[in-house]
Design a protein around this motif. Structure first.
Motif, short mmCIF file in Angstrom:
data_model
loop_
_atom_site.label_atom_id
_atom_site.label_comp_id
_atom_site.label_asym_id
_atom_site.label_seq_id
_atom_site.Cartn_x
_atom_site.Cartn_y
_atom_site.Cartn_z
N ASP A 22 -31.62 0.55 -20.18
CA ASP A 22 -31.96 0.17 -18.80
C ASP A 22 -32.60 -1.23 -18.78
OD1 ASP A 22 -32.50 0.79 -15.90
OD2 ASP A 22 -34.58 0.71 -16.57
N GLN A 23 -33.54 -1.45 -19.72
CA GLN A 23 -34.23 -2.74 -19.80
C GLN A 23 -33.26 -3.86 -20.19
OE1 GLN A 23 -37.54 -3.22 -18.89
NE2 GLN A 23 -36.76 -5.31 -18.91
N ARG A 50 -31.13 -4.68 -17.18
CA ARG A 50 -31.94 -5.39 -16.17
C ARG A 50 -32.12 -6.86 -16.55
NH1 ARG A 50 -34.83 -2.48 -12.53
NH2 ARG A 50 -34.52 -0.25 -12.70
N ASP A 51 -32.48 -7.09 -17.82
CA ASP A 51 -32.69 -8.47 -18.29
C ASP A 51 -31.41 -9.28 -18.15
OD1 ASP A 51 -35.23 -7.68 -18.91
OD2 ASP A 51 -34.91 -7.56 -21.09
N LEU A 103 -32.05 6.68 -14.09
CA LEU A 103 -32.32 5.24 -14.14
C LEU A 103 -31.17 4.47 -13.50
CD1 LEU A 103 -33.56 5.05 -17.85
CD2 LEU A 103 -35.01 4.86 -15.84
N PRO A 126 -30.19 0.58 -13.37
CA PRO A 126 -30.57 -0.78 -13.78
C PRO A 126 -30.43 -1.82 -12.66
CG PRO A 126 -29.09 0.25 -15.38
CD PRO A 126 -29.09 1.12 -14.18
N GLN A 177 -34.59 -1.80 -7.82
CA GLN A 177 -35.92 -2.36 -8.03
C GLN A 177 -36.68 -1.45 -9.00
OE1 GLN A 177 -37.32 -5.20 -6.67
NE2 GLN A 177 -35.23 -5.62 -5.99
N ARG A 178 -37.49 -2.05 -9.84
CA ARG A 178 -38.22 -1.29 -10.86
C ARG A 178 -39.04 -0.15 -10.24
NH1 ARG A 178 -37.38 -0.33 -15.74
NH2 ARG A 178 -37.64 -2.38 -16.67
N SER A 179 -39.62 -0.36 -9.08
CA SER A 179 -40.50 0.65 -8.47
C SER A 179 -39.76 1.96 -8.20
CB SER A 179 -41.09 0.13 -7.16
OG SER A 179 -40.02 -0.20 -6.29
N SER A 180 -38.44 1.85 -7.95
CA SER A 180 -37.71 3.08 -7.61
C SER A 180 -37.04 3.73 -8.82
CB SER A 180 -36.65 2.79 -6.54
OG SER A 180 -35.71 1.87 -7.06
N ALA A 181 -37.23 3.13 -10.00
CA ALA A 181 -36.60 3.71 -11.21
C ALA A 181 -37.19 5.09 -11.45
CB ALA A 181 -36.83 2.82 -12.41
#
Length: 619
Positions: free
Chosen positions: A213-214, A217-218, A532, A534, A537-541
């Motif tokens: 996931d990270q 995202r990156d 997850l 990707p 937004q991170r807050s909704s992961a």
């Protein structure tokens, strides 16, 4: 099909062979350039199921060599390198360039090249005044082996041992997870899809999910990312789901005997990279088994006796068609069709001539599968493999078998490995196994001089399940803690996962879970699974927005720690059973036979000082 991995990987390889130039509709570049291909062992494995020698010729490749082979200079010709991004390969490329082996170097790495290695390449070729020979450097993101349209492997060996090794430290575990994530990223980049990721909480599956996931995202933050939505199916079609599992989720499937054609050919005859070497009375034969073989594609998931009937049916149909051609052309009805006696009117003659290649090809396929089935039948009879498969099914459906049946089977036909595999499956899958039964099995194994370290390892896992059952539920941050890492996930394998293993129509727990995840309806078995996205937004992961829960038309199912043709067959049956059919791709860190997987369990047992490590378990 959006998820046709085999087609997309082949297209990428063909583009690479054509010096990364656009390829025309005929599958070749506008201007033909003769070239040399250099690859390493890993990339050779990527190429071999997809590209044949005739394909290399078609794309202008006149010579091809392994990178470590001593090679003579070939002047005025470009070289295409297809290798993993390793220090060893970079050093070899630098040496080749400094010796001016080829006119120009087109470097293609199977995944992205780490910056330090790229800097090494630049500085070393500058030093030897050969940097001008490096024409192009490409990251291809092809570091996985596609065996069929819906089957791939990362070719990462012994990942089960590495992830479950009691002596492995945090850093080593992180490196393995990173390697798995790198391989999965290549698969997703080739498909150009960013999936919704689901997995059970805890254990390696969660670690891979979070790291992937990270990584996605990156990557999505960069402007020229590999997943840009320009005109792809992504913008108009629903995204796929990626379901991650760890081998401990359903341990027994990696070990058990199965009676379907593809799993049998893999497990008993050692199918590797779609190639099979069969030794029979007529001598050795090498066969290729892939989607270009219609019999293999149509009948691979059938039970072995049904396959034998199908071979007979196809042979009879072939004979009828030959008789028909002979009758129409005036040939002898009983003669094998060889085209020699063709007489009669021109129309029939032309038709017969046109049907000759198709009939010849059909006969070759029938002969191939007759030979394979004959050798398999010999093994089945000699080792009583049908009894093992039948008893495994009984254990799964009834939760156990009679003690005498169990011991009789262990003392009967079969290799030492067959018996060990059966004993381990019984140990994992029986609901109410008592101590005296376990001791009786151990006694028989020792009596037969069978290495018991794998058996002891699974016994230890099973005994520790109770005491470690709460480890997962506390939600501790450090899931690399040894006890938790090793036994936390296996609780579900030995209890919940296995209890309902064959609840209906011999369905695996894995298949049932994937079906539930694709349906996207509330389900107690999967409601707690991590979600997850990707792209979100991170807050909704990790939350449960409706689009994250499905339903899904396409899934990629990935097994960490070793997969097999049994799971592949079960998932393909699932996809065909749906109306309309759904699309399921199955991948794994490596594809293992039951014997190969038990050898990894043995190794873990030995690392923990369990069992009789000195006695061989083959034969």
């Amino acid at each position: 099909m959006a998820l046709n991995l085999r087609q997309k990987q082949t297209e990428s390889i063909i583009r690479m062979l054509n010096l990364n130039q656009p390829v025309t509709a005929t599958g070749t570049a506008n201007e033909e350039v003769y070239k040399i291909l250099i690859y390493d062992r890993f990339c050779q494995n990527i190429l071999s199921p997809l590209i044949h020698v005739k394909d290399l010729r078609k794309h202008g490749v006149t010579l091809y060599f392994l990178i470590d082979k001593d090679r003579k200079p070939v002047h005025d010709v470009p070289a295409v390198y297809f290798v993993q991004a390793t220090k060893h390969n970079i050093d070899r490329i630098v040496a080749d360039a400094s010796r001016s082996l080829y006119d120009s170097f087109f470097l293609n790495f199977s995944s992205s090249v780490p910056r330090p290695l790229l800097e090494d390449l630049a500085s070393e070729t500058l030093k030897s005044d050969s940097i001008q020979r490096i024409a192009k450097v490409h990251d291809q993101y092809l570091e996985f082996v596609t065996l069929e349209d819906n089957l791939f492997s990362l070719g990462q060996r012994s990942s089960y041992v590495q992830l479950n090794d009691p002596s492995a430290g945090d850093r080593e575990i992180e490196e393995i997870v990173e390697k798995i994530v790198g391989g999965l990223f290549c698969v997703l980049a080739t498909l150009a899809v960013v999936p919704i990721i689901r997995c059970p909480r805890g254990g390696p599956a969660e670690m891979v999910a979070m790291a992937l996931d990270q990584r996605l995202r990156d990557h999505l933050l960069s402007k020229n990312n590999l997943f840009s939505e320009g005109g792809g199916f992504m913008s108009s079609f629903q995204r796929p789901i990626l379901c991650l599992f760890d081998r401990n989720f359903e341990l027994s499937v990696g070990i058990q005997h199965d009676f379907r054609y593809q799993p049998l050919v893999h497990d008993i005859l050692g199918l590797k990279l779609n190639g099979l070497s069969v030794k029979s009375e007529k001598g050795g034969m090498n066969y290729e088994l892939n989607s270009s073989d219609p019999f293999w594609s149509a009948n691979g998931f059938l039970e072995f006796p049904e396959v034998a009937v199908e071979i007979e049916t196809q042979l009879n149909k072939y004979k009828r068609d030959v008789d028909e051609v002979n009758r129409k052309t005036g040939g002898a009805a009983e003669a094998e069709f060889d085209g020699a006696d063709m007489i009669g009117n021109t129309k029939h003659l032309m038709k017969a001539v046109n049907s000759l290649p198709e009939l010849t090809e059909r006969k070759q396929i029938i002969d191939k599968h007759t030979n394979i089935a004959t050798v398999l039948l010999g093994e089945i009879k000699e080792r009583s493999l049908d009894s093992y498969a039948k008893k495994v099914n009984e254990i799964m459906s009834r939760g156990g078998i009679d003690r005498n049946e169990l011991l009789d089977l262990l003392r009967g036909k079969g290799t030492k490995m067959d018996k060990l595999r059966f004993a381990v499956v019984y140990l994992i899958s029986s609901e109410n196994i008592n101590q005296s039964e376990v001791e009786a099995m151990e006694e028989v194994l020792k009596e037969l001089e069978i290495n018991t370290s794998a058996f002891q390892y699974v016994k230890k896992m099973k005994s520790l399940n109770v005491s470690f059952a709460s480890a997962n539920s506390t939600g501790k941050g450090n899931i690399v803690n040894w006890a938790e890492k090793l036994y936390g996930q296996s609780i579900s394998a030995v209890t919940a996962g296995v209890k309902n293993l064959l609840s209906s129509d011999r369905q695996l727990a894995l298949t049932r879970t994937v079906e539930a995840l694709m349906e996207g309806k509330p389900n107690p078995e999967t409601d707690s699974y991590l979600v997850l996205d990707p792209r979100a937004q991170r807050s909704s992961a990790g939350t449960s927005s409706s689009h994250l829960k499905g339903p899904f038309k396409e899934a990629i199912v990935f097994m960490i720690g070793g997969g097999n043709y049994i799971e592949y067959a079960s998932l393909q049956e699932l996809s065909l059973r749906q109306h309309p059919p759904k699309h399921v791709v199955y991948g794994t860190t490596e594809i293992l036979t039951g014997e190969e997987f038990v050898e990894q369990l043995m190794l873990l047992g030995q690392k923990m000082g369990l069992g009789s490590a000195s006695v061989s378990s083959s034969n």
